[in-house]
Design a protein around this motif. Structure first.
Motif, PDB file in Angstrom:
ATOM      1  N   ASP A  49      -7.680   7.651   9.394  1.00 40.40           N
ATOM      2  CA  ASP A  49      -6.326   8.194   9.349  1.00 40.40           C
ATOM      3  C   ASP A  49      -6.162   9.197   8.203  1.00 40.40           C
ATOM      4  N   ARG A  50      -5.380  10.229   8.476  1.00 42.63           N
ATOM      5  CA  ARG A  50      -4.890  11.149   7.448  1.00 42.63           C
ATOM      6  C   ARG A  50      -3.380  10.997   7.489  1.00 42.63           C
ATOM      7  N   ILE A  51      -2.839  10.363   6.458  1.00 44.74           N
ATOM      8  CA  ILE A  51      -1.441   9.947   6.473  1.00 44.74           C
ATOM      9  C   ILE A  51      -0.563  10.896   5.674  1.00 44.74           C
ATOM     10  N   ALA A  52       0.444  11.438   6.344  1.00 43.44           N
ATOM     11  CA  ALA A  52       1.450  12.261   5.683  1.00 43.44           C
ATOM     12  C   ALA A  52       2.596  11.351   5.256  1.00 43.44           C
ATOM     13  N   ILE A  53       3.018  11.454   4.002  1.00 47.70           N
ATOM     14  CA  ILE A  53       4.145  10.674   3.506  1.00 47.70           C
ATOM     15  C   ILE A  53       5.369  11.575   3.457  1.00 47.70           C
ATOM     16  N   ALA A  54       6.450  11.164   4.127  1.00 39.68           N
ATOM     17  CA  ALA A  54       7.707  11.916   4.066  1.00 39.68           C
ATOM     18  C   ALA A  54       8.358  11.612   2.724  1.00 39.68           C
ATOM     19  N   LEU A  55       8.162  12.492   1.760  1.00 37.60           N
ATOM     20  CA  LEU A  55       8.583  12.264   0.378  1.00 37.60           C
ATOM     21  C   LEU A  55       9.810  13.110   0.033  1.00 37.60           C
ATOM     22  N   SER A  56      10.977  12.496   0.085  1.00 37.28           N
ATOM     23  CA  SER A  56      12.206  13.214  -0.247  1.00 37.28           C
ATOM     24  C   SER A  56      12.425  13.275  -1.751  1.00 37.28           C
ATOM     25  N   GLY A  57      11.859  12.303  -2.465  1.00 34.12           N
ATOM     26  CA  GLY A  57      12.107  12.192  -3.899  1.00 34.12           C
ATOM     27  C   GLY A  57      13.117  11.109  -4.217  1.00 34.12           C
ATOM     28  N   LYS A  59      14.514   7.005  -3.952  1.00 32.96           N
ATOM     29  CA  LYS A  59      13.886   5.757  -4.415  1.00 32.96           C
ATOM     30  C   LYS A  59      12.885   5.179  -3.417  1.00 32.96           C
ATOM     31  N   ASP A  60      13.223   5.203  -2.126  1.00 37.68           N
ATOM     32  CA  ASP A  60      12.356   4.594  -1.120  1.00 37.68           C
ATOM     33  C   ASP A  60      11.056   5.371  -0.946  1.00 37.68           C
ATOM     34  N   SER A  61      11.172   6.681  -0.818  1.00 35.65           N
ATOM     35  CA  SER A  61       9.973   7.485  -0.560  1.00 35.65           C
ATOM     36  C   SER A  61       9.065   7.574  -1.783  1.00 35.65           C
ATOM     37  N   VAL A  62       9.645   7.587  -2.979  1.00 36.44           N
ATOM     38  CA  VAL A  62       8.834   7.607  -4.203  1.00 36.44           C
ATOM     39  C   VAL A  62       8.059   6.301  -4.339  1.00 36.44           C
ATOM     40  N   THR A  63       8.748   5.186  -4.100  1.00 36.08           N
ATOM     41  CA  THR A  63       8.087   3.882  -4.184  1.00 36.08           C
ATOM     42  C   THR A  63       7.021   3.749  -3.107  1.00 36.08           C
ATOM     43  N   LEU A  64       7.307   4.233  -1.900  1.00 35.18           N
ATOM     44  CA  LEU A  64       6.316   4.199  -0.820  1.00 35.18           C
ATOM     45  C   LEU A  64       5.076   4.996  -1.204  1.00 35.18           C
ATOM     46  N   THR A  65       5.268   6.177  -1.789  1.00 40.84           N
ATOM     47  CA  THR A  65       4.134   7.007  -2.205  1.00 40.84           C
ATOM     48  C   THR A  65       3.260   6.264  -3.211  1.00 40.84           C
ATOM     49  N   TYR A  66       3.914   5.627  -4.172  1.00 40.09           N
ATOM     50  CA  TYR A  66       3.172   4.865  -5.194  1.00 40.09           C
ATOM     51  C   TYR A  66       2.389   3.710  -4.556  1.00 40.09           C
ATOM     52  N   VAL A  67       3.049   2.959  -3.680  1.00 44.79           N
ATOM     53  CA  VAL A  67       2.416   1.778  -3.066  1.00 44.79           C
ATOM     54  C   VAL A  67       1.238   2.177  -2.174  1.00 44.79           C
ATOM     55  N   LEU A  68       1.426   3.185  -1.322  1.00 38.22           N
ATOM     56  CA  LEU A  68       0.333   3.607  -0.444  1.00 38.22           C
ATOM     57  C   LEU A  68      -0.845   4.147  -1.251  1.00 38.22           C
ATOM     58  N   HIS A  69      -0.560   4.855  -2.333  1.00 38.20           N
ATOM     59  CA  HIS A  69      -1.635   5.342  -3.208  1.00 38.20           C
ATOM     60  C   HIS A  69      -2.375   4.161  -3.828  1.00 38.20           C
ATOM     61  N   LYS A  70      -1.636   3.152  -4.248  1.00 38.82           N
ATOM     62  CA  LYS A  70      -2.248   1.954  -4.837  1.00 38.82           C
ATOM     63  C   LYS A  70      -3.142   1.239  -3.833  1.00 38.82           C
ATOM     64  N   PHE A  71      -2.674   1.141  -2.587  1.00 41.84           N
ATOM     65  CA  PHE A  71      -3.434   0.445  -1.543  1.00 41.84           C
ATOM     66  C   PHE A  71      -4.647   1.237  -1.059  1.00 41.84           C
ATOM     67  N   ALA A  82       1.531  14.368   0.874  1.00 45.49           N
ATOM     68  CA  ALA A  82       2.984  14.226   0.958  1.00 45.49           C
ATOM     69  C   ALA A  82       3.647  15.509   1.422  1.00 45.49           C
ATOM     70  N   ILE A  83       4.734  15.340   2.180  1.00 50.71           N
ATOM     71  CA  ILE A  83       5.535  16.477   2.638  1.00 50.71           C
ATOM     72  C   ILE A  83       6.976  16.276   2.158  1.00 50.71           C
ATOM     73  N   THR A  84       7.505  17.270   1.475  1.00 50.19           N
ATOM     74  CA  THR A  84       8.908  17.240   1.062  1.00 50.19           C
ATOM     75  C   THR A  84       9.660  18.324   1.819  1.00 50.19           C
ATOM     76  N   VAL A  85      10.750  17.936   2.457  1.00 53.59           N
ATOM     77  CA  VAL A  85      11.608  18.896   3.154  1.00 53.59           C
ATOM     78  C   VAL A  85      12.816  19.183   2.268  1.00 53.59           C
ATOM     79  N   ASP A  86      12.960  20.435   1.875  1.00 50.58           N
ATOM     80  CA  ASP A  86      14.111  20.869   1.086  1.00 50.58           C
ATOM     81  C   ASP A  86      15.154  21.430   2.044  1.00 50.58           C
ATOM     82  N   GLU A  87      16.169  20.639   2.329  1.00 51.45           N
ATOM     83  CA  GLU A  87      17.186  21.048   3.297  1.00 51.45           C
ATOM     84  C   GLU A  87      18.096  22.140   2.741  1.00 51.45           C
TER      85      GLU A  87
END
Length: 308
Positions: A49-57, A59-71, A82-87
């Motif tokens: 797998d090549r996993i893209a993380i929807a990282l808005s910045g 609390k949820d997406s930041v914590t998810l990024t940290y946890v997936l990196h740790k795992f 990671a992909i950040t969408v600037d609306e």
């Protein structure tokens, strides 16, 4: 001082539905075990797998990024980016984009930023002033569009989002109350569709509150502010109802989730996943001839031309 029920060290949090006081060490173990359970239960991550993380910045997406990196950071058979969408939400999005840059830089994760302005020619703020739809309509359609398109073009096989237990339960109950059972059935994808990156939700088994506690214990940069456009009244009422119900009867969020999971086989049989087409204008996957993003964009451009 209240002690941890596992080791008698000072407790940092109380898990109400399990009647557990936990210290930092045992809470982190508890939280990560829940996330690993969800990943394994739905086979979210596979070798290659090549996993893209929807990282808005947030609390949820930041914590998810940290946890997936740790795992996953030590696994050679799985990649993360990671992909950040600037609306384009003045005063709200710039600080979270800064946080997204900070966490990806610290973890050494590839980071791509895409914006409404660059791709659609308008910010969300401009769309809201120009159009006649609710802000969440424009944001939801165009965010999903850019996340899927960018993830696919970057070679992603999965798109991880930070939706937690609270988010999922609200969506389940909201769809039920609005009699949108077909949309309810789509919450759990049945198969991979060409052009559509499969979404995974590793936090679907953890409370929003626990995500915050985990992030604070790891000193993660987190923005707690709510989007200025998040005033959808029906969802707010559902959220408050579930919160009050959970306060009186701890564990009811899990009850709603388990009831939904029990219904999944029936939902899949009643509403089998349809084969998607390619949008005649942009080529992105859609159930119609023209995708919703192209429909909304055409409406906005017509209104913009009339206003000039």
């Amino acid at each position: 001082m209240i002690s941890c029920d596992k080791c008698k060290r000072p407790a940092v949090t109380y898990i109400r539905h399990a009647n557990l006081h936990l210290c930092a060490k045992h809470f982190i173990e508890y939280f990560e075990r829940k996330v690993k359970y969800a990943i394994k239960k739905f086979n979210m991550i596979e070798s290659g797998d090549r996993i893209a993380i929807a990282l808005s910045g947030g609390k949820d997406s930041v914590t998810l990024t940290y946890v997936l990196h740790k795992f996953l950071s030590k696994r050679r058979d799985v990649e993360l980016f990671a992909i950040t969408v600037d609306e384009g939400i003045e005063g709200y999005r710039p600080p979270t984009v800064k946080i997204a840059r900070k966490i990806t830089s610290e973890l050494g994760i590839e980071h791509i930023i895409v914006s409404f302005k660059d791709y659609f020619g308008m910010t969300l703020d401009e769309m809201v002033k120009l159009g006649d739809k609710k802000p969440c309509t424009y944001c939801g359609v165009f965010r999903k569009y850019l996340l899927n398109k960018t993830a696919r073009e970057m070679g992603a096989t999965k798109l991880a989002t930070g939706h937690n237990l609270d988010d999922e339960v609200q969506t389940i109950l909201l769809n039920f109350l609005q009699a949108d059972i077909e949309r309810l059935a789509r919450l759990i994808p049945q198969r991979v569709q060409e052009g559509l990156i499969m979404r995974i939700k590793p936090f679907r088994e953890v409370y929003e509150r626990d995500v915050v506690v985990y992030g604070l214990l790891h000193n993660l940069p987190m923005d707690m502010n709510e989007c200025p456009y998040s005033y959808f009244p029906v969802r707010a009422m559902v959220r408050d109802f579930i919160y009050n119900f959970e306060e009186k009867y701890p564990g009811r969020k899990y009850s709603i989730m388990r009831s939904f999971e029990t219904l999944i086989p029936c939902l899949k049989q009643m509403f089998p996943q349809i084969k998607l087409n390619r949008c005649e204008r942009c080529g992105e996957p859609t159930s119609k001839r023209i995708c919703q993003a192209c429909v909304l964009l055409e409406e906005l451009r017509e209104k913009k031309n009339l206003s000039q």
